[in-house]
Design a protein around this motif. Structure first.
Motif, PDB file in Angstrom:
ATOM      1  N   SER A 146       0.855  -1.186   0.000  1.00 38.81           N
ATOM      2  CA  SER A 146       0.000   0.000   0.000  1.00 38.81           C
ATOM      3  C   SER A 146       0.890   1.235   0.000  1.00 38.81           C
ATOM      4  N   VAL A 147       0.442   2.259  -0.706  1.00 34.80           N
ATOM      5  CA  VAL A 147       1.200   3.507  -0.800  1.00 34.80           C
ATOM      6  C   VAL A 147       0.236   4.659  -0.531  1.00 34.80           C
ATOM      7  N   SER A 148       0.643   5.562   0.352  1.00 35.18           N
ATOM      8  CA  SER A 148      -0.137   6.755   0.647  1.00 35.18           C
ATOM      9  C   SER A 148       0.682   7.967   0.244  1.00 35.18           C
ATOM     10  N   ASP A 149       0.105   8.816  -0.615  1.00 32.80           N
ATOM     11  CA  ASP A 149       0.800  10.013  -1.065  1.00 32.80           C
ATOM     12  C   ASP A 149      -0.216  11.139  -1.198  1.00 32.80           C
ATOM     13  N   GLY A 150      -0.121  12.118  -0.330  1.00 32.83           N
ATOM     14  CA  GLY A 150      -1.079  13.223  -0.341  1.00 32.83           C
ATOM     15  C   GLY A 150      -2.478  12.717  -0.041  1.00 32.83           C
ATOM     16  N   PHE A 151      -3.410  12.987  -0.924  1.00 43.56           N
ATOM     17  CA  PHE A 151      -4.785  12.553  -0.690  1.00 43.56           C
ATOM     18  C   PHE A 151      -5.125  11.274  -1.450  1.00 43.56           C
ATOM     19  N   LEU A 152      -4.103  10.531  -1.927  1.00 45.59           N
ATOM     20  CA  LEU A 152      -4.324   9.273  -2.646  1.00 45.59           C
ATOM     21  C   LEU A 152      -3.689   8.105  -1.903  1.00 45.59           C
ATOM     22  N   ILE A 153      -4.477   7.052  -1.721  1.00 48.07           N
ATOM     23  CA  ILE A 153      -3.989   5.799  -1.147  1.00 48.07           C
ATOM     24  C   ILE A 153      -4.291   4.708  -2.160  1.00 48.07           C
ATOM     25  N   THR A 154      -3.274   3.905  -2.488  1.00 42.82           N
ATOM     26  CA  THR A 154      -3.462   2.784  -3.405  1.00 42.82           C
ATOM     27  C   THR A 154      -2.867   1.527  -2.786  1.00 42.82           C
ATOM     28  N   ALA A 155      -3.406   0.369  -3.182  1.00 42.34           N
ATOM     29  CA  ALA A 155      -2.898  -0.896  -2.656  1.00 42.34           C
ATOM     30  C   ALA A 155      -3.083  -1.993  -3.687  1.00 42.34           C
ATOM     31  N   ASN A 156      -2.255  -3.020  -3.566  1.00 45.49           N
ATOM     32  CA  ASN A 156      -2.456  -4.180  -4.423  1.00 45.49           C
ATOM     33  C   ASN A 156      -3.487  -5.111  -3.776  1.00 45.49           C
ATOM     34  N   GLY A 157      -3.939  -6.079  -4.515  1.00 44.86           N
ATOM     35  CA  GLY A 157      -5.024  -6.939  -4.054  1.00 44.86           C
ATOM     36  C   GLY A 157      -4.719  -7.773  -2.829  1.00 44.86           C
ATOM     37  N   SER A 158      -3.444  -7.949  -2.496  1.00 50.82           N
ATOM     38  CA  SER A 158      -3.103  -8.706  -1.288  1.00 50.82           C
ATOM     39  C   SER A 158      -2.753  -7.800  -0.115  1.00 50.82           C
ATOM     40  N   GLY A 159      -2.992  -6.498  -0.273  1.00 50.85           N
ATOM     41  CA  GLY A 159      -2.600  -5.541   0.755  1.00 50.85           C
ATOM     42  C   GLY A 159      -3.753  -4.918   1.525  1.00 50.85           C
ATOM     43  N   ALA A 160      -4.841  -5.664   1.731  1.00 53.56           N
ATOM     44  CA  ALA A 160      -6.022  -5.088   2.397  1.00 53.56           C
ATOM     45  C   ALA A 160      -5.710  -4.550   3.796  1.00 53.56           C
ATOM     46  N   LEU A 161      -4.861  -5.231   4.529  1.00 55.36           N
ATOM     47  CA  LEU A 161      -4.545  -4.791   5.889  1.00 55.36           C
ATOM     48  C   LEU A 161      -3.699  -3.514   5.868  1.00 55.36           C
ATOM     49  N   GLU A 162      -2.712  -3.468   5.001  1.00 55.12           N
ATOM     50  CA  GLU A 162      -1.874  -2.272   4.879  1.00 55.12           C
ATOM     51  C   GLU A 162      -2.695  -1.092   4.331  1.00 55.12           C
ATOM     52  N   PHE A 163      -3.570  -1.375   3.392  1.00 56.38           N
ATOM     53  CA  PHE A 163      -4.505  -0.389   2.846  1.00 56.38           C
ATOM     54  C   PHE A 163      -5.347   0.212   3.970  1.00 56.38           C
ATOM     55  N   SER A 164      -5.880  -0.649   4.816  1.00 56.06           N
ATOM     56  CA  SER A 164      -6.701  -0.200   5.944  1.00 56.06           C
ATOM     57  C   SER A 164      -5.889   0.648   6.914  1.00 56.06           C
ATOM     58  N   ARG A 165      -4.665   0.224   7.189  1.00 56.15           N
ATOM     59  CA  ARG A 165      -3.792   0.991   8.092  1.00 56.15           C
ATOM     60  C   ARG A 165      -3.542   2.391   7.531  1.00 56.15           C
ATOM     61  N   ASP A 166      -3.295   2.481   6.217  1.00 58.45           N
ATOM     62  CA  ASP A 166      -3.050   3.794   5.608  1.00 58.45           C
ATOM     63  C   ASP A 166      -4.296   4.680   5.663  1.00 58.45           C
ATOM     64  N   ILE A 167      -5.466   4.091   5.482  1.00 58.73           N
ATOM     65  CA  ILE A 167      -6.716   4.857   5.575  1.00 58.73           C
ATOM     66  C   ILE A 167      -6.929   5.355   6.999  1.00 58.73           C
ATOM     67  N   LEU A 168      -6.772   4.470   7.986  1.00 57.72           N
ATOM     68  CA  LEU A 168      -6.956   4.856   9.386  1.00 57.72           C
ATOM     69  C   LEU A 168      -5.968   5.943   9.787  1.00 57.72           C
ATOM     70  N   ASN A 169      -4.743   5.853   9.267  1.00 55.97           N
ATOM     71  CA  ASN A 169      -3.743   6.879   9.539  1.00 55.97           C
ATOM     72  C   ASN A 169      -4.151   8.213   8.905  1.00 55.97           C
ATOM     73  N   LYS A 170      -4.582   8.175   7.647  1.00 57.96           N
ATOM     74  CA  LYS A 170      -4.992   9.394   6.947  1.00 57.96           C
ATOM     75  C   LYS A 170      -6.142  10.087   7.672  1.00 57.96           C
ATOM     76  N   LEU A 171      -7.100   9.304   8.173  1.00 60.81           N
ATOM     77  CA  LEU A 171      -8.258   9.868   8.862  1.00 60.81           C
ATOM     78  C   LEU A 171      -8.008  10.098  10.351  1.00 60.81           C
ATOM     79  N   ASN A 172      -6.794   9.763  10.814  1.00 61.42           N
ATOM     80  CA  ASN A 172      -6.394   9.990  12.202  1.00 61.42           C
ATOM     81  C   ASN A 172      -7.364   9.335  13.193  1.00 61.42           C
ATOM     82  N   VAL A 173      -7.676   8.074  12.914  1.00 61.57           N
ATOM     83  CA  VAL A 173      -8.659   7.365  13.732  1.00 61.57           C
ATOM     84  C   VAL A 173      -8.050   6.810  15.011  1.00 61.57           C
TER      85      VAL A 173
END
Length: 193
Positions: A146-173
């Motif tokens: 998963s890669v987070s850059d500015g307001f875009l987060i992208t992930a490959n199909g096996s990266g659901a957990l890393e994708f979720s971590r990047d989203i939670l980080n972006k939203l400061n949850v």
């Protein structure tokens, strides 16, 4: 409540956003997850779950406030009808509303030039180039889960957990180390490493 929209289609990969939607929808977070689709017809996920969308692109008002758009992968991203979401993605990019896309949803973004100005990932660079003939972002591609850059987060199909971590980080949850604890729990279970 801050709204987070999840764009769903028939055949959407239900597991790719499940970690993050479950965490965001907890009462104390201040977030509410809602779904949007090209129409209000029920959508059946790859796992056989039937979801009735909260909104359709036809009746969605771009005056409604939401803080993120999450786009799971699915089997039909190469179907033209699903590309109607381009208008919503363009709105997000123009207004700097974060967009999080995983698996073949990144291929969709690549085909319309949304990846070219940001570091990003996908299922693989050759897969992205094959599936998105208009893609021109090779130099910004990073081979990571998963890669987070500015307001875009992208992930490959096996990266659901890393994708979720990047989203939670972006939203400061989750704060003060809670995010890494959350990630460690789901990545490693209760095993200390």
């Amino acid at each position: 409540m801050k709204k987070v929209l999840v764009f769903i289609t028939d055949g959407f990969a239900d597991w790719e956003a499940s970690y993050v939607t479950a965490e965001l929808n907890k009462p104390r977070t201040g977030f509410q997850v809602q779904t949007i689709a090209i129409d209000k017809n029920p959508k059946v996920s790859m796992g056989g779950l039937t979801v009735l969308p909260d909104y359709s692109l036809q009746d969605f008002s771009f005056k409604w406030e939401f803080v993120m758009l999450i786009i799971p992968g699915e089997t039909g991203w190469r179907e033209e009808k699903n590309h109607q979401v381009k208008k919503l993605v363009s709105f997000c990019f123009e207004n700097k509303v974060p967009v999080a896309a995983i698996c073949d949803a990144t291929t969709f973004l690549g085909n319309y030039g949304f990846l070219e100005q940001h570091k990003h990932t996908g299922n693989s660079l050759p897969y992205l180039k094959e599936g998105a003939p208009s893609y021109r972002g090779d130099e910004k591609y990073i081979d990571e889960q998963s890669v987070s850059d500015g307001f875009l987060i992208t992930a490959n199909g096996s990266g659901a957990l890393e994708f979720s971590r990047d989203i939670l980080n972006k939203l400061n949850v989750l704060k003060d180390g809670e995010l890494e604890q959350w990630y460690g729990l789901f990545k490693n279970g209760y095993i200390n490493r």
